[in-house]
Structure formats: C-alpha cells, structure tokens
Design a protein around this motif. Structure first.
Motif, PDB file in Angstrom:
ATOM      1  N   UNK A 170       0.840  -1.202   0.000  1.00 53.77           N
ATOM      2  CA  UNK A 170       0.000   0.000   0.000  1.00 53.77           C
ATOM      3  C   UNK A 170       0.876   1.253   0.000  1.00 53.77           C
ATOM      4  N   UNK A 171       1.877   1.272   0.887  1.00 53.51           N
ATOM      5  CA  UNK A 171       2.764   2.437   0.960  1.00 53.51           C
ATOM      6  C   UNK A 171       3.495   2.620  -0.374  1.00 53.51           C
ATOM      7  N   UNK A 172       3.975   1.533  -0.945  1.00 54.40           N
ATOM      8  CA  UNK A 172       4.659   1.622  -2.246  1.00 54.40           C
ATOM      9  C   UNK A 172       3.730   2.227  -3.301  1.00 54.40           C
ATOM     10  N   UNK A 173       2.482   1.787  -3.300  1.00 49.93           N
ATOM     11  CA  UNK A 173       1.484   2.297  -4.255  1.00 49.93           C
ATOM     12  C   UNK A 173       1.273   3.794  -4.067  1.00 49.93           C
ATOM     13  N   UNK A 174       1.117   4.218  -2.834  1.00 50.56           N
ATOM     14  CA  UNK A 174       0.864   5.637  -2.560  1.00 50.56           C
ATOM     15  C   UNK A 174       2.080   6.496  -2.905  1.00 50.56           C
ATOM     16  N   UNK A 175       3.248   6.011  -2.563  1.00 46.39           N
ATOM     17  CA  UNK A 175       4.473   6.754  -2.915  1.00 46.39           C
ATOM     18  C   UNK A 175       4.601   6.845  -4.434  1.00 46.39           C
ATOM     19  N   UNK A 176       4.244   5.772  -5.126  1.00 49.12           N
ATOM     20  CA  UNK A 176       4.293   5.787  -6.578  1.00 49.12           C
ATOM     21  C   UNK A 176       3.344   6.808  -7.193  1.00 49.12           C
ATOM     22  N   UNK A 177       2.299   7.161  -6.454  1.00 52.68           N
ATOM     23  CA  UNK A 177       1.352   8.180  -6.908  1.00 52.68           C
ATOM     24  C   UNK A 177       1.799   9.595  -6.529  1.00 52.68           C
ATOM     25  N   UNK A 178       2.960   9.694  -5.885  1.00 56.85           N
ATOM     26  CA  UNK A 178       3.497  11.006  -5.531  1.00 56.85           C
ATOM     27  C   UNK A 178       3.261  11.428  -4.096  1.00 56.85           C
ATOM     28  N   UNK A 179       2.656  10.566  -3.283  1.00 53.38           N
ATOM     29  CA  UNK A 179       2.373  10.922  -1.889  1.00 53.38           C
ATOM     30  C   UNK A 179       3.623  10.770  -1.024  1.00 53.38           C
TER      31      UNK A 179
END
Length: 335
Positions: A170-179
C-alpha cells in the motif's frame, strides 16, 4: 509403493493415482466430493494393489462427527468471506462446519467451548488473540488451525498472509502516486496489528520518509477510523494519504473526511486492508489488499483434515502473498 509381502496402505493407493490420502479416503468411504473419473481411478488402483480398508478404523470413523469447528468474529466482513469458502472446502472433503461467534459480550473462550461441546474434531480459529500457551492447551484437546495470525514456537498449524508485506505494498502504491505525507490508522493490540504497523514503518523508511511517519490510535472498527479522521481534521495540515489497518477502519476514515467536505481521493487518498465485501461496493471503491480468502480457507481445511485423517503431527505454516487491489479511493497526489 508397498514393499513386497507387506499389506498395501492408503498411502500406497494415493501414490499410485497421484492424489492426497484425504481424497483417496473420501472415495473409499463413498463420501461426496470426488468426481466420477477420480472415483474410478482410485477404485482401480486399490483393486490392483489389493488394498483393503482396516475394519476397526472404518468402525471408528463411523462414530466420528466429521465436524470442523470455526470461531468467527461476527462483526468482521472478512471473516464472513472466509466462512463461505471454508464451507465449500470442507464439503469437498466430506466434512461440515460448526460456527461459534465471538461478539462484544462473548469472548474467545466461550466461543471455543461451544465448538468442543458440539464434538468438533478440529478447530479453525480466525484471528484469535489468546496467548500461545492457551492455544497450545486447546490443541491438546483437538487439533487447532490458526488463520490470519503469525505464531512462533508452537505445534500449531498456521495459515496467514504476509501482513507486513501487504501494508508495504500500500505504501509503495501511494508513494508511486506522488504521496509523501502518509498517515496510518493502527489496529490496536495483537500480533496482526503489530505486523501491519511494522509493515507501514518499514516501507516508509525504505522510501526515506522517516520524518513523515505518523501512526494514529485505532482498532478494527469503522468508528475508530472516524475518530482518527477527526483527529487529522482537528490537527490542521492534512496528510495527502491515509492507510488503515483494515477496510472497516478505512471506510470510517473515508466517511468522516467526506462529511467534512474533504474530497476522497482528490484531496486525500484512502486505502484499507482485507478486500472484504464492503470495500468492493461502488460507493466506497476502496483500494485495499486482498488476503486471498479462498486460498486461506482451503489451506486451513486441508491442515485440519491432514491432522484428523492422515495423522500428521508436525506443525505447518502456510504464508500466502498478499495482493494489492487498486480501486477508486487512491489517486495521484494533487499539486
């Protein structure tokens, strides 16, 4: 293969047809489940080998309940998904389930005692919180399969997903979205909550976001998610994303933010964990992590049946890989 001069065993028939002993036993007992083609293969192999069932064992089996006891949290949508798949898996191998619920006023001990009173031959416990020594004492009464919780140093069978890795996805996904400002709503006490919390912290550090780590008090309920969201709203600067311990908590976060006029996912992305039935509703469309309920259920039933029908005594742990499910509650961080 049986040695020359020795009496053929159930294992020899299973090896001949390439099936588990549990499946072969179903055919030889005439129990429902196996296909007609499978039945014919097993019967032919048994005849070729000269296999004869042990009459004493058959008599003993006829006095068995063939019931698997399942402890379930009545408030958990994910447990409801698991139970549905457990029923299917049990029926396929000639067993049925007895369910006993854990509620706010009915603890684990009471739920388990009910299962034993109904002559459950093995116990499948969904996310138990009892200490390991308590579960081991129970295991001496009937084989115990723990589902969803990591256990170490016990003789119990465990079926679970890698929770720390799931939250990390989940964290990887969010970071990948720029968060970068990603808060986490905790799940309270217990091994499951500990593993998911560790997964969040580890992933944030891996992305160099140590200073952005923020863990909010919570539990497994929607109300906890709402309280955490209000805390964020009262704190001024909102994070751009929130990950929660489970889907119920995430839905609470989503609902509270929406009521406060905060756009999800436009202003704040929200993600949960479990991929339960509520997360799939179009009104939530929640990004989450699947625990592969069907696979967990099948492994749990297999573990119980192997203990009962095959006499396996060595403990087994099955750790399934979690899978990120991206839906509409997360999006690219706004500028």
């Amino acid at each position: 293969m049986a040695d020359a001069g020795s009496r053929p065993r159930l294992e020899d028939v299973a090896a001949r047809v390439g099936l588990s002993t549990a499946s072969v036993s179903l055919v030889l007992r005439g129990a429902p489940g196996p296909s007609e083609r499978t039945r014919q293969r097993v019967l032919k192999a048994a005849a070729d080998l000269g296999y004869q069932a042990d009459r004493n064992a058959s008599l003993l089996a006829s006095r068995r309940s063939r019931l698997l006891g399942v402890m379930v949290d009545v408030h958990s949508p994910f447990h409801a998904d698991l139970v549905e798949h457990l029923h299917t898996a049990a029926e396929e191998v000639g067993y049925d389930l007895v369910l006993s619920t854990q509620t706010r006023s009915r603890d684990e001990h009471t739920a388990v005692e009910t299962l034993l009173a109904f002559r459950s031959e093995a116990l499948i416990l969904l996310g138990p919180i009892a200490p390991a020594d308590t579960l081991m004492a129970l295991h001496r009464k009937a084989p115990v399969v723990v589902v969803g919780r990591r256990m170490t140093g016990t003789e119990l069978d465990v079926v679970r997903t890698a929770d720390d890795d799931g939250v990390g996805q989940i964290v990887d996904h969010l970071v990948g979205l720029g968060h970068r400002s990603i808060a986490y709503v905790d799940g309270g006490k217990g091994v499951i909550a500990t593993d998911r919390r560790r997964g969040y912290r580890t992933a944030m550090r891996r992305h160099g976001l140590d200073e952005q780590i923020r863990v909010l008090h919570g539990d497994h309920t929607e109300a906890a998610g709402e309280r955490a969201a209000r805390q964020l709203l009262d704190g001024g600067q909102l994070p751009t994303a929130v990950a929660a311990f489970n889907d119920q908590s995430a839905i609470g976060v989503l609902a509270a933010l929406t009521r406060a006029g905060v756009a999800v996912p436009g202003a704040v992305s929200v993600a949960g964990y479990d991929d339960d039935a509520l997360s799939r509703l179009s009104c939530f469309s929640l990004t989450t992590v699947s625990q592969t309920a069907e696979a967990q259920a099948r492994h749990a039933v297999t573990a119980a049946v192997e203990r009962l029908d095959e006499g396996r005594t060595a403990a087994r742990e099955v750790v399934l890989p979690p899978r990120l499910v991206v839906r509409g509650s997360t999006t690219v961080k706004s500028a």
